[in-house]
Every structure is written in structure tokens, then in C-alpha cells.
Design a protein around this motif. Structure first.
Motif, PDB file in Angstrom:
ATOM      1  N   ALA A  69       3.804  -5.519  -5.014  1.00  0.00           N
ATOM      2  CA  ALA A  69       4.113  -6.696  -4.177  1.00  0.00           C
ATOM      3  C   ALA A  69       6.077  -6.098  -4.013  1.00  0.00           C
ATOM      4  CB  ALA A  69       4.410  -7.532  -4.683  1.00  0.00           C
ATOM      5  N   SER A  70       6.110  -5.418  -5.861  1.00  0.00           N
ATOM      6  CA  SER A  70       7.548  -4.679  -5.798  1.00  0.00           C
ATOM      7  C   SER A  70       7.650  -3.415  -5.471  1.00  0.00           C
ATOM      8  CB  SER A  70       7.960  -4.510  -7.485  1.00  0.00           C
ATOM      9  OG  SER A  70       6.765  -5.852  -8.039  1.00  0.00           O
ATOM     10  N   LEU A  71       6.593  -2.425  -5.228  1.00  0.00           N
ATOM     11  CA  LEU A  71       6.544  -1.723  -4.323  1.00  0.00           C
ATOM     12  C   LEU A  71       6.768  -0.941  -3.307  1.00  0.00           C
ATOM     13  CD1 LEU A  71       3.177   0.572  -6.804  1.00  0.00           C
ATOM     14  CD2 LEU A  71       6.196   0.541  -6.424  1.00  0.00           C
ATOM     15  N   TYR A  72       6.545  -2.337  -2.634  1.00  0.00           N
ATOM     16  CA  TYR A  72       6.726  -2.959  -1.433  1.00  0.00           C
ATOM     17  C   TYR A  72       7.905  -3.128  -0.572  1.00  0.00           C
ATOM     18  CZ  TYR A  72       5.988  -3.886   3.816  1.00  0.00           C
ATOM     19  OH  TYR A  72       5.844  -4.337   5.336  1.00  0.00           O
ATOM     20  N   ALA A  73       8.408  -3.627  -1.601  1.00  0.00           N
ATOM     21  CA  ALA A  73       9.562  -4.069  -1.725  1.00  0.00           C
ATOM     22  C   ALA A  73      10.844  -2.801  -1.941  1.00  0.00           C
ATOM     23  CB  ALA A  73      10.323  -5.235  -2.191  1.00  0.00           C
ATOM     24  N   LEU A  74      11.255  -1.789  -2.714  1.00  0.00           N
ATOM     25  CA  LEU A  74      11.049  -0.511  -2.909  1.00  0.00           C
ATOM     26  C   LEU A  74      10.552   0.248  -1.574  1.00  0.00           C
ATOM     27  CD1 LEU A  74      10.408  -0.193  -7.011  1.00  0.00           C
ATOM     28  CD2 LEU A  74      12.970  -0.176  -5.642  1.00  0.00           C
ATOM     29  N   PHE A  75       9.634   0.283  -0.652  1.00  0.00           N
ATOM     30  CA  PHE A  75       9.710   1.205   0.116  1.00  0.00           C
ATOM     31  C   PHE A  75      10.171   0.659   0.893  1.00  0.00           C
ATOM     32  CE2 PHE A  75       6.948   0.967   4.213  1.00  0.00           C
ATOM     33  CZ  PHE A  75       7.138   1.874   4.521  1.00  0.00           C
ATOM     34  N   GLN A  76      10.749  -1.020   1.527  1.00  0.00           N
ATOM     35  CA  GLN A  76      11.444  -0.767   2.649  1.00  0.00           C
ATOM     36  C   GLN A  76      12.915  -1.566   2.684  1.00  0.00           C
ATOM     37  OE1 GLN A  76       9.512  -5.543   2.387  1.00  0.00           O
ATOM     38  NE2 GLN A  76       9.459  -5.431   5.038  1.00  0.00           N
ATOM     39  N   ILE A  77      13.442  -0.944   0.938  1.00  0.00           N
ATOM     40  CA  ILE A  77      14.408  -0.430   1.329  1.00  0.00           C
ATOM     41  C   ILE A  77      14.744   1.147   0.922  1.00  0.00           C
ATOM     42  CG2 ILE A  77      15.583  -2.598   0.623  1.00  0.00           C
ATOM     43  CD1 ILE A  77      15.585  -1.329  -2.611  1.00  0.00           C
ATOM     44  N   GLU A  78      13.428   1.230   1.294  1.00  0.00           N
ATOM     45  CA  GLU A  78      13.760   3.338   1.179  1.00  0.00           C
ATOM     46  C   GLU A  78      14.526   4.003   0.226  1.00  0.00           C
ATOM     47  OE1 GLU A  78      15.585   4.343   5.040  1.00  0.00           O
ATOM     48  OE2 GLU A  78      14.437   3.511   5.791  1.00  0.00           O
ATOM     49  N   ALA A  79      13.888   3.228  -1.150  1.00  0.00           N
ATOM     50  CA  ALA A  79      14.313   3.676  -2.051  1.00  0.00           C
ATOM     51  C   ALA A  79      13.108   3.980  -3.658  1.00  0.00           C
ATOM     52  CB  ALA A  79      14.533   2.446  -2.878  1.00  0.00           C
ATOM     53  N   VAL A  80      12.064   4.749  -2.595  1.00  0.00           N
ATOM     54  CA  VAL A  80      11.189   5.604  -2.873  1.00  0.00           C
ATOM     55  C   VAL A  80      10.789   7.496  -2.493  1.00  0.00           C
ATOM     56  CG1 VAL A  80       9.254   2.875  -3.087  1.00  0.00           C
ATOM     57  CG2 VAL A  80       9.727   5.083  -1.210  1.00  0.00           C
ATOM     58  N   PRO A  81      10.403   7.510  -3.652  1.00  0.00           N
ATOM     59  CA  PRO A  81      10.044   9.371  -3.074  1.00  0.00           C
ATOM     60  C   PRO A  81       9.345   9.696  -1.959  1.00  0.00           C
ATOM     61  CG  PRO A  81      10.118   8.773  -5.590  1.00  0.00           C
ATOM     62  CD  PRO A  81      10.122   7.908  -4.878  1.00  0.00           C
ATOM     63  N   ALA A  82      10.137  10.864  -1.482  1.00  0.00           N
ATOM     64  CA  ALA A  82       9.809  10.757   0.389  1.00  0.00           C
ATOM     65  C   ALA A  82       7.486  11.632  -0.344  1.00  0.00           C
ATOM     66  CB  ALA A  82       9.893  11.915   0.811  1.00  0.00           C
ATOM     67  N   VAL A  84       5.448  10.219  -1.968  1.00  0.00           N
ATOM     68  CA  VAL A  84       4.369   9.007  -2.136  1.00  0.00           C
ATOM     69  C   VAL A  84       4.687   7.906  -0.974  1.00  0.00           C
ATOM     70  CG1 VAL A  84       4.468   9.289  -5.158  1.00  0.00           C
ATOM     71  CG2 VAL A  84       6.047   7.533  -3.961  1.00  0.00           C
ATOM     72  N   ARG A  85       5.866   8.062  -0.530  1.00  0.00           N
ATOM     73  CA  ARG A  85       6.189   6.715   0.231  1.00  0.00           C
ATOM     74  C   ARG A  85       5.386   6.531   1.247  1.00  0.00           C
ATOM     75  NH1 ARG A  85      10.154   4.310   2.666  1.00  0.00           N
ATOM     76  NH2 ARG A  85      10.180   3.421   4.834  1.00  0.00           N
ATOM     77  N   PRO A  86       4.259   7.514   1.444  1.00  0.00           N
ATOM     78  CA  PRO A  86       2.902   6.844   2.087  1.00  0.00           C
ATOM     79  C   PRO A  86       2.128   6.341   2.164  1.00  0.00           C
ATOM     80  CG  PRO A  86       3.728   9.348   3.338  1.00  0.00           C
ATOM     81  CD  PRO A  86       4.377   9.234   1.732  1.00  0.00           C
ATOM     82  N   LEU A  87       1.974   5.978   0.783  1.00  0.00           N
ATOM     83  CA  LEU A  87       0.827   5.822  -0.051  1.00  0.00           C
ATOM     84  C   LEU A  87       1.794   3.766  -0.329  1.00  0.00           C
ATOM     85  CD1 LEU A  87      -0.077   8.323  -2.816  1.00  0.00           C
ATOM     86  CD2 LEU A  87      -1.509   7.335  -0.379  1.00  0.00           C
ATOM     87  N   LEU A  88       2.734   3.775   0.243  1.00  0.00           N
ATOM     88  CA  LEU A  88       3.793   2.994  -0.406  1.00  0.00           C
ATOM     89  C   LEU A  88       4.218   1.302   0.788  1.00  0.00           C
ATOM     90  CD1 LEU A  88       6.288   3.817  -3.329  1.00  0.00           C
ATOM     91  CD2 LEU A  88       3.312   2.734  -3.820  1.00  0.00           C
ATOM     92  N   GLY A  89       3.464   1.654   1.710  1.00  0.00           N
ATOM     93  CA  GLY A  89       3.669   0.760   2.793  1.00  0.00           C
ATOM     94  C   GLY A  89       2.676  -0.281   2.669  1.00  0.00           C
ATOM     95  N   THR A  90       1.928  -0.786   3.666  1.00  0.00           N
ATOM     96  CA  THR A  90       0.789  -2.019   4.078  1.00  0.00           C
ATOM     97  C   THR A  90       0.632  -1.789   4.881  1.00  0.00           C
ATOM     98  OG1 THR A  90       0.325  -3.801   4.219  1.00  0.00           O
ATOM     99  CG2 THR A  90       2.402  -3.068   5.733  1.00  0.00           C
TER     100      THR A  90
END
Length: 289
Positions: A69-82, A84-90
Motif C-alpha cells: 500500500a505504501s509503495l503504491y502511494a509513493l508511485f502516485q506522487i511520483e516519488a519512486v525511481p524510474a 522500478v516504477r512499472p512494478l509499483l503501479g496497481t
């Protein structure tokens, strides 16, 4: 599950669009293949080790639900490295989390499943999951603070209210239903997860956040047409529906768990994750967005 922009709603013509949240998409093919491989490895490890499913094992997965849940929240505010970003959506983030947690579960399966003391299956799952969740949530709070500050009051209020309501409903339910008692502490987790999802969504509606799932949005809009309550806003009806549905599932699946504990507790754990994951996501998103 909430988004920070009310305009992010999408109303589809198909029944699937009424159930799936906006933003639901599979990652690019290379990431998808890697993700499926990870899930397959975890599934094979679990199939080979056949770990026991007990109430404590299911409860030990709680911090893992918070991780996804927390990783997805970070994904939503675009605060994850590019990278790994495709792995952190839903839904990718939840599959990735399952792959890691599943491997930890398989590795811990030789130990006892009925106690918390280390080494035990619940103890190891809880310890590793808590350390992982602490790291992810801590990073999220630090990022939120650096991006302009944290909003802690509403998420804490939603968490406390959810704990009180879920515990009260749980005690009332087990007092009047033997089937609910058979669900053991996992039944309480189911009620907590869905109550948290409902109340956090309601609090979010008063803060300007929008619901991603069209069906949930319709329930919220219907409640708003009837009355808007303090603290819960127009989403009060959504809270009632979530708590009522969770109570029904605890009683219904609890009866099954009394006859088939392994499968019953596993099913209840899945039901709990469907509520606790979005609920935890809402709290983290409130704090950092």
C-alpha cells in the motif's frame, strides 16, 4: 482507494470499469514477465513447502499489506525511481509484494505456526515484514516532509476511529455468532481492514481526495445526496456498506473456517487484504500528498 485529484475518476461503460480503479494497468512486457516469474517462483516454493495457515500466520502478513500500500502511494506522487516504477503501479505492486512475502513465508515454513516466539513462521513473517514496512513508510514520510510537510492528524484520527469501530463490531458479532467466533482473530483483521478502508475514504472525501473505483464513487455520491456528516462527509454510506459487508463475510467464511481451517483462514486473509491494503494506502497518501 483514493487519488489526490477528483478529476481522476473515469466512468466506463463496461461492468469491469465499474469495479477496477482508475490507473489499473499492467506494466510493460519485460517487467510483466519478470513479475510473473517472481510470482511463479514464490508460488512454487509455497507449493513445495506447504506451510500451515493459522490465525497468527495471517495476522503476521499485516505489515506486508502495508508495504504494498505504501509503495503504491509513493508511485502516485511520483516519488519512486524510474527503473522500478512499472512494478509499483496497481496491480503490479501487490503481486510484487506477494512474491517477496511468499518467499519469506516458504523459508519460514519449517518452524512452528502457532506461536510468535522466534524462530516461528508468524514471528519471522512479522519481524521481516515490520522492518520492511517501517523502512518503506519511513521513506514515504521523509519524502512527504521534504516535499512540503506532512498531514498527520486526519490519518491518525481515521486509524483510531477504525480500531474502535472494528473492535466494537467484532465483539458484538462474536457474541452473537459462533461462526464469527470460528474466524478467530482473522475475523477482527477483516473488520479492521474494511472499516479502515471505509473510514479513511470518508475522511479523504472531506480533504478533497477522490475515490478511484467508480462503483465506490457511486455509493459515496448516493450518500452525499442523502446527507453529509461531520468527519465522514458524503462517504458515510460507503462506511456503512463496508462494515456491513465485512461483518457478513466474517460470519459466512467463519462457518467455512470451522470446517476447513487452512482454506478458511487463507480466504479470510485475502478478504482482509482487499480492505487493509487500500485503507493503509489512504493513510499514507493523506500524510504525504
Amino acid at each position: 482507494m483514493l487519488v489526490a485529484d477528483r478529476n481522476a475518476f473515469r466512468t466506463g461503460a463496461t461492468s469491469a470499469a465499474m469495479v477496477l480503479p482508475s490507473g489499473f494497468a499492467l506494466p510493460p512486457l519485460p517487467y510483466l514477465l519478470a513479475l510473473l516469474a517472481g510470482v511463479a517462483v514464490a508460488g512454487a516454493a509455497l507449493y513445495r513447502t506447504r506451510p500451515r495457515v493459522t490465525p497468527r500466520v495471517v495476522l503476521a502478513f499485516t505489515p506486508w499489506m502495508v508495504v504494498g500500500a505504501s509503495l503504491y502511494a509513493l508511485f502516485q506522487i511520483e516519488a519512486v525511481p524510474a527503473a522500478v516504477r512499472p512494478l509499483l503501479g496497481t496491480p503490479a505492486v501487490y503481486l510484487a509484494t506477494f512474491a517477496v512475502a511468499g518467499l519469506v513465508w516458504a523459508a519460514a515454513s519449517p518452524f512452528g505456526a502457532d506461536e510468535w516466539d522466534l524462530p516461528s513462521t508468524p514471528g519471522l513473517l512479522l519481524l521481516i515484514g515490520t522492518l520492511t514496512a517501517g523502512g518503506v513508510v519511513g521513506s514515504a514520510l521523509r519524502i512527504g516532509l521534504n516535499r512540503g510537510g506532512l498531514l498527520l492528524g486526519p490519518p491518525l484520527a481515521a486509524l483510531v476511529a477504525s480500531l474502535v469501530v472494528a473492535t466494537g463490531v467484532w465483539l458484538l458479532t462474536v457474541t452473537n455468532s459462533e461462526d464469527a467466533s470460528a474466524a478467530s482473530s482473522v475475523g477482527w483483521l477483516v473488520l479492521l481492514g474494511h472499516t479502515l478502508d471505509g473510514i479513511s475514504t470518508a475522511v479523504g472525501s472531506t480533504l478533497g481526495f477522490g475515490e478511484q473505483t467508480p462503483l465506490s464513487r457511486l455509493i459515496i455520491e448516493l450518500g452525499g445526496e442523502l446527507v453529509s456528516l461531520p468527519f465522514l462527509g458524503p462517504a458515510w454510506l460507503f462506511v456503512v456498506v463496508k462494515v456491513a459487508l465485512a461483518t457478513f463475510l466474517v460470519v459466512f467464511v467463519g462457518e467455512y473456517a470451522a470446517e476447513e481451517p487452512q482454506r478458511g483462514y487463507l480466504l479470510l486473509g485475502g478478504v482482509a487484504a482487499v480492505g487493509l491494503g487500500p485503507g493503509a494506502h489512504n493513510l499514507v497518501l493523506f500524510a504525504i500528498a
